[in-house]
Design a protein around this motif. Structure first.
Motif, PDB file in Angstrom:
ATOM      1  N   UNK A   1      -3.117 -11.859  18.046  1.00 49.60           N
ATOM      2  CA  UNK A   1      -3.077 -10.496  17.501  1.00 49.60           C
ATOM      3  C   UNK A   1      -4.485  -9.901  17.597  1.00 49.60           C
ATOM      4  N   UNK A   2      -4.617  -8.839  18.368  1.00 48.73           N
ATOM      5  CA  UNK A   2      -5.922  -8.200  18.533  1.00 48.73           C
ATOM      6  C   UNK A   2      -6.099  -7.186  17.406  1.00 48.73           C
ATOM      7  N   UNK A   3      -6.398  -7.715  16.245  1.00 51.23           N
ATOM      8  CA  UNK A   3      -6.535  -6.897  15.056  1.00 51.23           C
ATOM      9  C   UNK A   3      -6.928  -7.766  13.881  1.00 51.23           C
ATOM     10  N   UNK A   4      -6.984  -7.186  12.689  1.00 49.10           N
ATOM     11  CA  UNK A   4      -7.397  -7.945  11.511  1.00 49.10           C
ATOM     12  C   UNK A   4      -6.282  -8.854  11.006  1.00 49.10           C
ATOM     13  N   UNK A   5      -6.598  -9.790  10.091  1.00 44.04           N
ATOM     14  CA  UNK A   5      -5.564 -10.648   9.521  1.00 44.04           C
ATOM     15  C   UNK A   5      -4.488  -9.823   8.822  1.00 44.04           C
ATOM     16  N   UNK A   6      -3.261 -10.323   8.866  1.00 46.95           N
ATOM     17  CA  UNK A   6      -2.143  -9.611   8.244  1.00 46.95           C
ATOM     18  C   UNK A   6      -2.397  -9.364   6.765  1.00 46.95           C
ATOM     19  N   UNK A   7      -3.031 -10.317   6.079  1.00 46.32           N
ATOM     20  CA  UNK A   7      -3.297 -10.143   4.652  1.00 46.32           C
ATOM     21  C   UNK A   7      -4.250  -8.979   4.397  1.00 46.32           C
ATOM     22  N   UNK A   8      -5.212  -8.775   5.296  1.00 51.84           N
ATOM     23  CA  UNK A   8      -6.136  -7.646   5.147  1.00 51.84           C
ATOM     24  C   UNK A   8      -5.399  -6.329   5.368  1.00 51.84           C
ATOM     25  N   UNK A   9      -4.504  -6.316   6.348  1.00 50.11           N
ATOM     26  CA  UNK A   9      -3.705  -5.109   6.598  1.00 50.11           C
ATOM     27  C   UNK A   9      -2.877  -4.771   5.365  1.00 50.11           C
ATOM     28  N   UNK A  10      -2.216  -5.791   4.804  1.00 49.68           N
ATOM     29  CA  UNK A  10      -1.372  -5.566   3.631  1.00 49.68           C
ATOM     30  C   UNK A  10      -2.195  -5.096   2.435  1.00 49.68           C
ATOM     31  N   UNK A  11      -3.355  -5.699   2.242  1.00 48.71           N
ATOM     32  CA  UNK A  11      -4.198  -5.346   1.097  1.00 48.71           C
ATOM     33  C   UNK A  11      -4.667  -3.901   1.168  1.00 48.71           C
ATOM     34  N   UNK A  12      -4.990  -3.425   2.361  1.00 45.90           N
ATOM     35  CA  UNK A  12      -5.500  -2.067   2.517  1.00 45.90           C
ATOM     36  C   UNK A  12      -4.401  -1.037   2.761  1.00 45.90           C
ATOM     37  N   UNK A  13      -3.178  -1.505   3.012  1.00 46.34           N
ATOM     38  CA  UNK A  13      -2.083  -0.584   3.313  1.00 46.34           C
ATOM     39  C   UNK A  13      -1.581   0.175   2.102  1.00 46.34           C
ATOM     40  N   UNK A  14      -1.804  -0.366   0.922  1.00 46.33           N
ATOM     41  CA  UNK A  14      -1.407   0.303  -0.315  1.00 46.33           C
ATOM     42  C   UNK A  14      -2.664   0.918  -0.929  1.00 46.33           C
ATOM     43  N   UNK A  15      -2.695   2.240  -1.042  1.00 45.29           N
ATOM     44  CA  UNK A  15      -3.912   2.927  -1.472  1.00 45.29           C
ATOM     45  C   UNK A  15      -4.339   2.535  -2.887  1.00 45.29           C
ATOM     46  N   UNK A  16      -3.374   2.291  -3.763  1.00 47.02           N
ATOM     47  CA  UNK A  16      -3.728   1.916  -5.132  1.00 47.02           C
ATOM     48  C   UNK A  16      -4.341   0.521  -5.152  1.00 47.02           C
TER      49      UNK A  16
END
Length: 442
Positions: A102-117
């Motif tokens: 996956x040419x991108x960040x870890x899935x956990x980082x995506x999930x953590x930043x995907x919710x603005x709150x």
């Protein structure tokens, strides 16, 4: 280094990734919808796979179809570009579960930043400044009204799962909040499948400043120079420049340190962007969001640093070291050439009957289309990015004026006349503008 790469995107960003991959000797696979069969990115890839109808849900957002294409073509890695599935943590996990890079960040980082709150709360814990706002979703309009009373009007009503300027509205008082809360909640449920709403202080006269970060394979997070993104319509960017004319060395150092903290807080890897709001009146800045992908405006950072960010993405994903020059030189401006009218910015798709790109010293065009192609209503209106570079801001603006005048497009509507107007605007020329500049011009 990765040997074969599937680009799970379309248009100019797919061509952009293909260009770097070709230079590095990486075999490229394009996936495309039925509507995009004749576009340049399909023709320029080493291999192309039709993954479904024009509707993005049946093609570019169809994870199963993309993974099947990767398997059938022997792709080793997937680059998601921006938009579509690029910030979908489940897709990132599925890519890796299928033995792909996956040419991108870890899935956990995506999930953590995907919710603005959740992102706000994480950033506050990490010592990154955040604007006054709710720590939990405002579950009802009454809860939103109570929060707004504590924060103070005006407030921004945001879809917690939103991004890219979508799912946002301003409320000046309680009546406005009642109206906008219901609209944003309904929009968020329809677009993101999550109706959670965040209430945050709205700053009428702020600048939108962002920092490019790169999380390295060895665990370090580095910050490159900032970008100014305050020329916006409907909270979506039209023009970006680097460096920002509003940022002095001391502020640059503060914002970059905050961006590194943000990346470190989520174990960030690969390219990402930390977006902030900057209040020139007080000198304060606040975390806005983190985009866990390559930004549309990445070329201006490339030009002032003299690097290829897509190459760095591929090197990080391959576990290779990268070399990023910290010093910058010159000034770069990006203009997003959209298929939309230049007054109301409403979409205007159509068949391109004329397409003549400008050229000359310091001029770069990253285009997704060419003459004879059809700009359809199914996707974002971006046709090309007109990027200029100069020794200083004045030279970059002069080159931008000439490039806008030399860019000929017929068929779809386009916003080149708006750029011609902006490049003569006193506020913009002085570098003393904010996110309200477009509304004041209209």
């Amino acid at each position: 280094m990765i040997e074969s790469l599937l680009i799970a995107n379309r248009g100019e960003i797919a061509r952009r990734v293909i260009r770097t991959a070709n230079r590095l000797g990486i075999r490229t696979i394009a996936v495309h919808s039925e509507a995009d069969t004749g576009l340049p990115f399909v023709l320029e890839a080493d291999e192309a796979v039709n993954i479904g109808p024009a509707n993005p849900a049946q093609s570019y957002r169809n994870a199963e179809a993309i993974l099947a294409a990767a398997k059938s073509t022997g792709a080793q890695a997937i680059h998601p570009g921006y938009g579509f599935l690029s910030e979908n943590a489940d897709f990132a996990r599925a890519v890796e579960a299928n033995g792909l890079i996956w040419v991108g960040p870890p899935a956990d980082a995506i999930a953590a930043m995907g919710d603005k709150i959740n992102a706000r709360n994480l950033m506050a814990e990490a010592g990154v400044p955040v604007a006054p706002g709710t720590h939990d979703p405002a579950a009802t309009v009454e809860a939103a009204i109570e929060a707004a009373a504590a924060i103070g009007y005006p407030v921004m009503v945001k879809a917690a799962a939103g991004g890219g300027g979508m799912g946002m509205a301003v409320a000046d008082d309680e009546n406005g909040l009642r109206t906008e809360y219901d609209k944003v909640r309904a929009f968020a449920e329809r677009m993101f499948g999550d109706g959670s709403v965040l209430i945050e202080r709205y700053f009428p006269r702020v600048r939108h400043i962002e920092v490019q970060i790169l999380g390295l394979a060895d665990g370090r997070v580095i910050a490159l120079s900032e970008r100014e993104c305050s020329v916006q319509r409907r909270n979506q960017k039209l023009v970006e420049e680097a460096p920002s004319p509003a940022v002095d060395p001391a502020l640059r150092d503060r914002i970059k340190k905050a961006a590194v903290k943000a990346g470190e807080a989520v174990g960030y890897r690969n390219a990402g962007t930390v977006e902030c709001l900057f209040d020139p009146a007080t000198g304060d800045f606040f975390f806005l969001e983190m985009n866990t992908r390559l930004q549309v405006e990445h070329p201006i950072t490339e030009l002032i640093h003299g690097i290829d960010l897509v190459e760095q993405q591929l090197r990080v994903a391959s576990g290779e070291p990268v070399t990023i020059p910290e010093r910058t030189s010159g000034h770069a401006i990006e203009l997003r050439v959209n298929a939309e009218d230049p007054k109301r910015f409403l979409p205007g798709p159509g068949t391109i009957t004329t397409w003549v790109e400008p050229s000359g010293e310091g001029v770069r065009v990253d285009a997704g289309y060419t003459e004879g192609n059809v700009v359809t209503p199914f996707y974002d209106s971006l046709m090309a990015k007109l990027i200029v570079f100069g020794a200083d801001r004045d030279e970059a603006i002069a080159r931008a004026r000439a490039a806008v005048a030399g860019f000929a497009i017929a068929g779809p509507k386009n916003n080149l006349p708006f750029f011609a107007e902006l490049l003569e605007n006193d506020e913009f020329l002085a570098g003393d503008y904010d996110t309200g500049i477009v509304s004041r011009m209209r």
